[in-house]
Design a protein around this motif. Structure first.
Motif, mmCIF file in Angstrom:
data_model
loop_
_atom_site.group_PDB
_atom_site.id
_atom_site.type_symbol
_atom_site.label_atom_id
_atom_site.label_comp_id
_atom_site.label_asym_id
_atom_site.label_seq_id
_atom_site.Cartn_x
_atom_site.Cartn_y
_atom_site.Cartn_z
ATOM 1 N N ALA A 111 0.828 -1.208 0.000
ATOM 2 C CA ALA A 111 0.000 0.000 0.000
ATOM 3 C C ALA A 111 0.861 1.256 0.000
ATOM 4 C CB ALA A 111 -0.933 0.001 1.208
ATOM 5 N N SER B 103 0.880 4.138 -2.891
ATOM 6 C CA SER B 103 0.446 5.480 -2.514
ATOM 7 C C SER B 103 1.470 6.548 -2.885
ATOM 8 C CB SER B 103 0.177 5.530 -1.003
ATOM 9 O OG SER B 103 -0.047 6.858 -0.581
ATOM 10 N N ARG C 5 1.198 5.528 13.250
ATOM 11 C CA ARG C 5 0.403 4.939 12.161
ATOM 12 C C ARG C 5 0.263 5.985 11.064
ATOM 13 N NH1 ARG C 5 -5.369 4.817 11.872
ATOM 14 N NH2 ARG C 5 -5.322 5.690 13.975
ATOM 15 N N VAL D 286 -1.497 7.059 7.564
ATOM 16 C CA VAL D 286 -2.721 6.758 6.821
ATOM 17 C C VAL D 286 -2.817 7.657 5.591
ATOM 18 C CG1 VAL D 286 -5.241 6.638 6.927
ATOM 19 C CG2 VAL D 286 -3.873 6.085 8.957
ATOM 20 N N ASP D 287 -3.158 7.076 4.459
ATOM 21 C CA ASP D 287 -3.331 7.815 3.213
ATOM 22 C C ASP D 287 -4.640 8.608 3.282
ATOM 23 O OD1 ASP D 287 -3.948 8.566 0.497
ATOM 24 O OD2 ASP D 287 -2.516 7.046 -0.179
ATOM 25 N N THR E 261 -6.954 7.610 -0.057
ATOM 26 C CA THR E 261 -7.610 6.296 -0.139
ATOM 27 C C THR E 261 -8.082 5.793 1.221
ATOM 28 O OG1 THR E 261 -5.530 5.092 0.174
ATOM 29 C CG2 THR E 261 -6.115 5.708 -2.078
ATOM 30 N N GLU E 262 -7.609 6.450 2.311
ATOM 31 C CA GLU E 262 -7.936 6.090 3.693
ATOM 32 C C GLU E 262 -7.357 4.733 4.088
ATOM 33 O OE1 GLU E 262 -12.035 6.599 4.670
ATOM 34 O OE2 GLU E 262 -12.139 8.638 3.856
ATOM 35 N N ARG E 263 -6.350 4.269 3.370
ATOM 36 C CA ARG E 263 -5.684 3.015 3.727
ATOM 37 C C ARG E 263 -4.522 3.265 4.678
ATOM 38 N NH1 ARG E 263 -4.133 -0.278 -1.569
ATOM 39 N NH2 ARG E 263 -3.193 1.759 -2.074
ATOM 40 N N VAL E 264 -4.288 2.319 5.570
ATOM 41 C CA VAL E 264 -3.118 2.391 6.450
ATOM 42 C C VAL E 264 -1.891 2.008 5.637
ATOM 43 C CG1 VAL E 264 -1.994 1.458 8.499
ATOM 44 C CG2 VAL E 264 -4.467 1.852 8.514
ATOM 45 N N LEU E 265 -0.907 2.907 5.582
ATOM 46 C CA LEU E 265 0.289 2.671 4.789
ATOM 47 C C LEU E 265 1.403 2.012 5.598
ATOM 48 C CD1 LEU E 265 0.477 6.082 2.873
ATOM 49 C CD2 LEU E 265 -0.736 3.971 2.243
#
Length: 228
Positions: free
Chosen positions: A36, A40, A142, A144-145, A148-152
């Motif tokens: 991810a 990103s 943590r 976070v993008d 996209t709201e994904r944890v990178l």
């Protein structure tokens, strides 16, 4: 297998067990999944004031003042701390907990950052004991993008003023050393520089399972882990 049979034949079961134990201790930590993160490719990071789960009220400001450097040195644009704090205050948010509750879309709308970094300080401060006094700082992070709201990425780090101390010199030496350390720990703010070490271990790129290099780093294109 032939090697294990040879050891067993020569030295017996005990030596074979020792070899297996040593092999287990040498196992490398599992590699972090950067799929991810690589997809990103964030260039700018918004750092929120850290949550403070410790008992020291100065932990948040101490850590926050030292997280920009490792991120910037790793190749990212980091939004200025004073600008971020003032923006939140103008919107009626005055503490870390409230700021951490702001939705990702809202953060993206206000700041336009690629990613947001959440930090939680688990331990901060000095503990005193008869034979050992130390300042210790532990933090988790943590990334976070915001698009996209994904944890990178997620990670944790700790540092202590007791690292590298010698326990030699017998009981008298240990007591004298403990007394000196306690005087130093109580007369100076040792937790603040220790927080700086923790921040570096947590956020400098290139560390095992740490964040990847950003586009402003000369290692961004040459380091295979920064490409996809």
């Amino acid at each position: 297998m032939q090697a294990f049979k040879a050891i067993f034949a020569r030295y017996g079961t005990l030596s074979l067990f020792a070899v297996l134990l040593a092999s287990g201790c040498a196992t490398q930590p599992q590699q972090y999944d950067y799929a991810a993160f690589k997809e990103s490719r964030p260039a700018s990071i918004l750092v929120l004031p850290p949550l403070n789960s410790s008992l020291d009220v100065s932990a948040t400001n101490s850590m926050l003042s030292q997280v920009t450097l490792p991120l910037a040195e790793s190749g990212y644009y980091v939004f200025p701390v004073t600008l971020v704090n003032e923006t939140f205050r103008q919107n009626g948010l005055h503490n870390s907990a409230e700021m951490h509750e702001v939705g990702l879309r809202k953060l993206r709308e206000i700041f336009g950052a690629d990613a947001v970094l959440y930090i939680d300080i688990k331990q901060y401060g000095t503990t005193y004991a008869v034979l050992s006094s130390e300042s210790r700082v532990t933090a988790e992070a943590r990334l976070v993008d915001l698009r996209t709201e994904r944890v990178l990425w997620e990670g944790a780090a700790t540092a202590s003023s007791a690292e590298g101390r010698s326990s030699g010199g017998g009981l008298v030496g240990m007591l004298v050393s403990a007394l000196v350390n306690q005087i130093v720990e109580s007369s100076t703010d040792r937790s603040h520089p220790i927080a700086g070490i923790t921040s570096g271990r947590l956020l400098f790129a290139g560390r095992p399972n740490g964040i990847l290099y950003g586009p402003r780093s000369p290692k961004y294109q040459t380091d295979g882990s920064a490409q996809h």
